[in-house]
Design a protein around this motif. Structure first.
Motif, PDB file in Angstrom:
ATOM      1  N   PHE A   4      60.125 -17.706 -23.351  1.00  0.00           N
ATOM      2  CA  PHE A   4      58.990 -16.889 -22.957  1.00  0.00           C
ATOM      3  C   PHE A   4      59.446 -15.727 -22.097  1.00  0.00           C
ATOM      4  N   GLN A   5      58.683 -14.651 -22.127  1.00  0.00           N
ATOM      5  CA  GLN A   5      58.924 -13.497 -21.269  1.00  0.00           C
ATOM      6  C   GLN A   5      58.317 -13.731 -19.890  1.00  0.00           C
ATOM      7  N   GLU A   6      57.175 -14.434 -19.869  1.00  0.00           N
ATOM      8  CA  GLU A   6      56.451 -14.611 -18.618  1.00  0.00           C
ATOM      9  C   GLU A   6      55.671 -15.924 -18.628  1.00  0.00           C
ATOM     10  N   VAL A   7      55.648 -16.592 -17.482  1.00  0.00           N
ATOM     11  CA  VAL A   7      54.827 -17.778 -17.258  1.00  0.00           C
ATOM     12  C   VAL A   7      54.066 -17.523 -15.961  1.00  0.00           C
ATOM     13  N   SER A   8      52.733 -17.656 -15.991  1.00  0.00           N
ATOM     14  CA  SER A   8      51.957 -17.419 -14.773  1.00  0.00           C
ATOM     15  C   SER A   8      50.822 -18.434 -14.667  1.00  0.00           C
ATOM     16  N   GLY A   9      50.321 -18.581 -13.447  1.00  0.00           N
ATOM     17  CA  GLY A   9      49.186 -19.465 -13.206  1.00  0.00           C
ATOM     18  C   GLY A   9      49.541 -20.838 -12.681  1.00  0.00           C
ATOM     19  N   LEU A  10      50.791 -21.059 -12.296  1.00  0.00           N
ATOM     20  CA  LEU A  10      51.173 -22.367 -11.757  1.00  0.00           C
ATOM     21  C   LEU A  10      50.543 -22.532 -10.376  1.00  0.00           C
ATOM     22  N   SER A  11      49.367 -23.125 -10.350  1.00  0.00           N
ATOM     23  CA  SER A  11      48.704 -23.317  -9.064  1.00  0.00           C
ATOM     24  C   SER A  11      47.784 -24.533  -9.107  1.00  0.00           C
ATOM     25  N   SER A  12      47.538 -25.042  -7.922  1.00  0.00           N
ATOM     26  CA  SER A  12      46.678 -26.203  -7.760  1.00  0.00           C
ATOM     27  C   SER A  12      45.852 -25.983  -6.506  1.00  0.00           C
ATOM     28  N   GLU A  13      44.622 -26.449  -6.526  1.00  0.00           N
ATOM     29  CA  GLU A  13      43.816 -26.386  -5.318  1.00  0.00           C
ATOM     30  C   GLU A  13      42.997 -27.658  -5.189  1.00  0.00           C
ATOM     31  N   THR A  14      42.692 -27.994  -3.967  1.00  0.00           N
ATOM     32  CA  THR A  14      41.872 -29.161  -3.694  1.00  0.00           C
ATOM     33  C   THR A  14      40.522 -28.690  -3.180  1.00  0.00           C
ATOM     34  N   GLN A  15      39.467 -29.121  -3.845  1.00  0.00           N
ATOM     35  CA  GLN A  15      38.127 -28.751  -3.408  1.00  0.00           C
ATOM     36  C   GLN A  15      37.824 -29.452  -2.086  1.00  0.00           C
ATOM     37  N   VAL A  16      37.005 -28.817  -1.276  1.00  0.00           N
ATOM     38  CA  VAL A  16      36.666 -29.355   0.039  1.00  0.00           C
ATOM     39  C   VAL A  16      35.266 -29.973  -0.003  1.00  0.00           C
TER      40      VAL A  16
END
Length: 162
Positions: free
Chosen positions: A34-46
């Motif tokens: 791949f040329q690009e990989v994006s969006g590696l994220s995680s969040e926890t709702q409060v």
């Protein structure tokens, strides 16, 4: 004043952060470039809660459900290469409601020697969007395919230190 070497020989290997342009992606045992990989994220709702008899006039905050963003993969479009399209429609000819096989996807950041420095594993990944290249008669750039992938978990994997 102390004699300081300027050739870099006194610097530790751990001083410099890893570069982000050297990486590889393994999708169910297949390596895809791949040329690009994006969006590696995680969040926890409060979750906010306050009991009616609480003496404090504010809420208590607690961790709730985790949410993982979709990952976007981009790669060059090559003649006779249907790798992403095949991942998107599946080997049996198409996505049907809740029937696409889930995949194991590992994204690895490589060090200057090409060895894996750290990796992220996607749990139960499956493609949700495929975009072929836009076409412009006056453009001077490579044709790019984009695939968006949903998943149910993001896990950091650090290599064992010998």
């Amino acid at each position: 004043m102390a004699d300081l070497k300027t050739d870099g020989s006194t610097q530790s290997a751990n001083i410099w952060p890893l570069v982000k342009f050297s990486f590889k992606v393994i999708w169910d045992k297949d390596e895809i470039v791949f040329q690009e990989v994006s969006g590696l994220s995680s969040e926890t709702q409060v979750i906010e809660y306050r009991g009616g008899s609480s003496k404090t006039f504010s809420t208590v905050k607690m961790p709730g459900i985790q949410k993982f963003n979709n990952i976007t993969f981009k790669k060059g479009t090559f003649q006779n290469d249907s790798t992403l399209w095949t991942k998107y429609v599946g080997k049996d000819g198409g996505i049907k409601m809740n029937t696409i096989p889930r995949a194991s996807v590992t994204i690895s950041l490589l060090d200057e020697t090409g060895q894996i420095a750290m990796s992220w594993s996607l749990l139960n990944a499956f493609p949700v969007k495929m975009q072929v290249t836009d076409m412009k008669s006056d453009a001077n750039e490579a044709a790019i395919e984009t695939m968006e992938v949903a998943h149910e978990g993001l896990m950091l994997i650090l290599p064992a230190i010998s």
